[in-house]
Enzyme design. Structure first.
Site, PDB file in Angstrom:
ATOM      1  N   LYS A  32       0.848  -1.193   0.000  1.00 43.32           N
ATOM      2  CA  LYS A  32       0.000   0.000   0.000  1.00 43.32           C
ATOM      3  C   LYS A  32       0.886   1.246   0.000  1.00 43.32           C
ATOM      4  CE  LYS A  32      -2.296   1.745   3.646  1.00 43.32           C
ATOM      5  NZ  LYS A  32      -2.131   3.204   3.548  1.00 43.32           N
ATOM      6  N   ASP A  59      -3.194   4.278  -2.115  1.00 42.24           N
ATOM      7  CA  ASP A  59      -4.142   4.737  -1.088  1.00 42.24           C
ATOM      8  C   ASP A  59      -4.116   6.270  -1.027  1.00 42.24           C
ATOM      9  OD1 ASP A  59      -5.725   4.989   1.196  1.00 42.24           O
ATOM     10  OD2 ASP A  59      -4.120   4.422   2.574  1.00 42.24           O
ATOM     11  N   LYS A  61      -7.084   8.114  -1.405  1.00 42.32           N
ATOM     12  CA  LYS A  61      -8.396   8.541  -0.902  1.00 42.32           C
ATOM     13  C   LYS A  61      -8.882   9.806  -1.598  1.00 42.32           C
ATOM     14  CE  LYS A  61      -7.484   6.739   3.765  1.00 42.32           C
ATOM     15  NZ  LYS A  61      -6.031   6.530   3.720  1.00 42.32           N
ATOM     16  N   ASP A  64     -13.132  14.949  -4.374  1.00 41.39           N
ATOM     17  CA  ASP A  64     -13.204  16.217  -5.106  1.00 41.39           C
ATOM     18  C   ASP A  64     -14.512  16.207  -5.896  1.00 41.39           C
ATOM     19  OD1 ASP A  64     -12.480  18.616  -6.550  1.00 41.39           O
ATOM     20  OD2 ASP A  64     -10.387  18.125  -6.152  1.00 41.39           O
ATOM     21  N   THR A 118     -10.661   4.198  10.153  1.00 46.90           N
ATOM     22  CA  THR A 118     -10.580   3.344  11.346  1.00 46.90           C
ATOM     23  C   THR A 118     -10.025   4.092  12.564  1.00 46.90           C
ATOM     24  OG1 THR A 118      -8.598   2.491  10.277  1.00 46.90           O
ATOM     25  CG2 THR A 118     -10.482   1.040  10.331  1.00 46.90           C
ATOM     26  N   ARG A 208       2.327  -0.393  10.941  1.00 42.82           N
ATOM     27  CA  ARG A 208       3.280  -0.322  12.049  1.00 42.82           C
ATOM     28  C   ARG A 208       3.672  -1.665  12.665  1.00 42.82           C
ATOM     29  NH1 ARG A 208       0.089   4.736  14.426  1.00 42.82           N
ATOM     30  NH2 ARG A 208      -1.492   3.658  13.190  1.00 42.82           N
TER      31      ARG A 208
HETATM   32  O1  C5P Z   1       0.212   1.394  10.947  1.00 37.40           O
HETATM   33  P1  C5P Z   1      -1.181   0.907  10.707  1.00 37.40           P
HETATM   34  O2  C5P Z   1      -1.260  -0.600  10.599  1.00 37.40           O
HETATM   35  O3  C5P Z   1      -2.184   1.498  11.650  1.00 37.40           O
HETATM   36  O4  C5P Z   1      -1.483   1.465   9.237  1.00 37.40           O
HETATM   37  C1  C5P Z   1      -2.748   1.537   8.676  1.00 37.40           C
HETATM   38  C2  C5P Z   1      -2.636   2.141   7.306  1.00 37.40           C
HETATM   39  O5  C5P Z   1      -3.917   2.136   6.720  1.00 37.40           O
HETATM   40  C3  C5P Z   1      -2.139   3.594   7.283  1.00 37.40           C
HETATM   41  O6  C5P Z   1      -1.362   3.739   6.107  1.00 37.40           O
HETATM   42  C4  C5P Z   1      -3.418   4.411   7.166  1.00 37.40           C
HETATM   43  O7  C5P Z   1      -3.220   5.595   6.445  1.00 37.40           O
HETATM   44  C5  C5P Z   1      -4.305   3.458   6.371  1.00 37.40           C
HETATM   45  N1  C5P Z   1      -5.754   3.612   6.518  1.00 37.40           N
HETATM   46  C6  C5P Z   1      -6.382   3.555   7.753  1.00 37.40           C
HETATM   47  N2  C5P Z   1      -7.749   3.699   7.834  1.00 37.40           N
HETATM   48  C7  C5P Z   1      -8.488   3.844   6.726  1.00 37.40           C
HETATM   49  C8  C5P Z   1      -7.857   3.879   5.474  1.00 37.40           C
HETATM   50  C9  C5P Z   1      -6.475   3.745   5.413  1.00 37.40           C
HETATM   51  O8  C5P Z   1      -5.724   3.386   8.765  1.00 37.40           O
HETATM   52  N3  C5P Z   1      -9.807   3.904   6.801  1.00 37.40           N
END
Ligand code: C5P
Length: 231
Positions: A32, A59, A61, A64, A118, A208
């Site tokens: 991603k 990703d 998002k 517009d 999330t 992470r």
């Molecule tokens: O580090 P972590 O596992 O929390 O990463 C989640 C990834 O998913 C990040 O890149 C974040 O920008 C992305 N994301 C998210 N929630 C969403 C859409 C994308 O956390 N609804």
């Protein structure tokens, strides 16, 4: 269920190092590329990842007016990425315009709509959308399905309901996954692999817990093993 790894590291070199380290563990790992990496390293970086054999989820998002979103979607399709996303709150017209424009591409990317980030808890979500997360996520998913999108980004907690009101083939991709109960960070609605599997999630996004680990490769191997068991 597939693994999609968020490449959110502070430099292109670190992201590439991670990608190279995990190259070869499985031919079904998606990467991603989000805001941070794309703004800094752009199309060339995406190309390098594609050359390593990974499938790419861009990703960005998009949000517009419909014509601007459709123009951007075409540019994304020309990059040959496998999946990208938009915000569902951009609405039905934007979604339909995008899908109409992409129809002419032989191998178009999958298009997902973000329902509720999330990182939102109920209170902060309702301040903006004036509805509970589950209700709004379902409404957004239904709209996305009707507009011809391929799926949605949601939390693992909404996946099952979304499958029920749309179709089992309608993709759910869930960030906020802490495969083995790791620290949730700024994510509010986290789930582990077993939960995601029971919720019929198609793609788990993990950032992470992988790139902050002492050995990212070992964590990825563990996740892939767990996904095989969970099949
Ligand atoms: O580090 P972590 O596992 O929390 O990463 C989640 C990834 O998913 C990040 O890149 C974040 O920008 C992305 N994301 C998210 N929630 C969403 C859409 C994308 O956390 N609804």
């Amino acid at each position: 269920m597939k693994l999609c790894i968020a490449l959110d590291l502070p430099s292109k070199e670190e992201n590439l190092q991670l990608a190279k380290e995990i190259c070869g563990i499985s031919d079904d790992i998606w990467l991603k590329v989000g805001f941070r990496s794309y703004i800094r390293d752009g199309k060339e970086f995406v190309k390098e990842l594609q050359n390593l054999g990974f499938k790419i989820f861009l990703d960005l998002k998009l949000y517009d007016i419909p014509n601007t979103m459709a123009d951007a979607s075409e540019e994304i399709a020309k990059m040959g990425v496998d999946m990208f996303n938009i915000h569902a709150s951009a609405g039905r017209v934007a979604m339909k315009t995008i899908m109409e424009r992409l129809a002419k591409y032989k191998k178009r990317p999958l298009v997902l709509a973000v329902t509720a980030l999330t990182s939102f808890d109920e209170k902060t979500f309702e301040e903006i959308y004036e509805a509970p997360i589950a209700q709004k996520a379902s409404e957004f998913a239904k709209m996305s399905y009707e507009a011809g999108l391929d799926g949605v980004v949601c939390s693992a907690y909404e996946s099952l309901d979304i499958k029920e009101i749309t179709n089992n083939n309608f993709i759910t991709l869930t960030p906020g996954i802490r495969p083995f109960g790791e620290d949730s960070g700024d994510q509010q609605r986290v789930a582990d692999i077993d939960f995601a599997k029971n919720a019929k999630v198609d793609f788990i996004v993990v950032g992470r817990p992988i790139y902050k680990a002492e050995s990212p490769k070992e964590v990825v191997e563990k996740i892939i093993q767990k996904l095989k068991e969970a099949k």
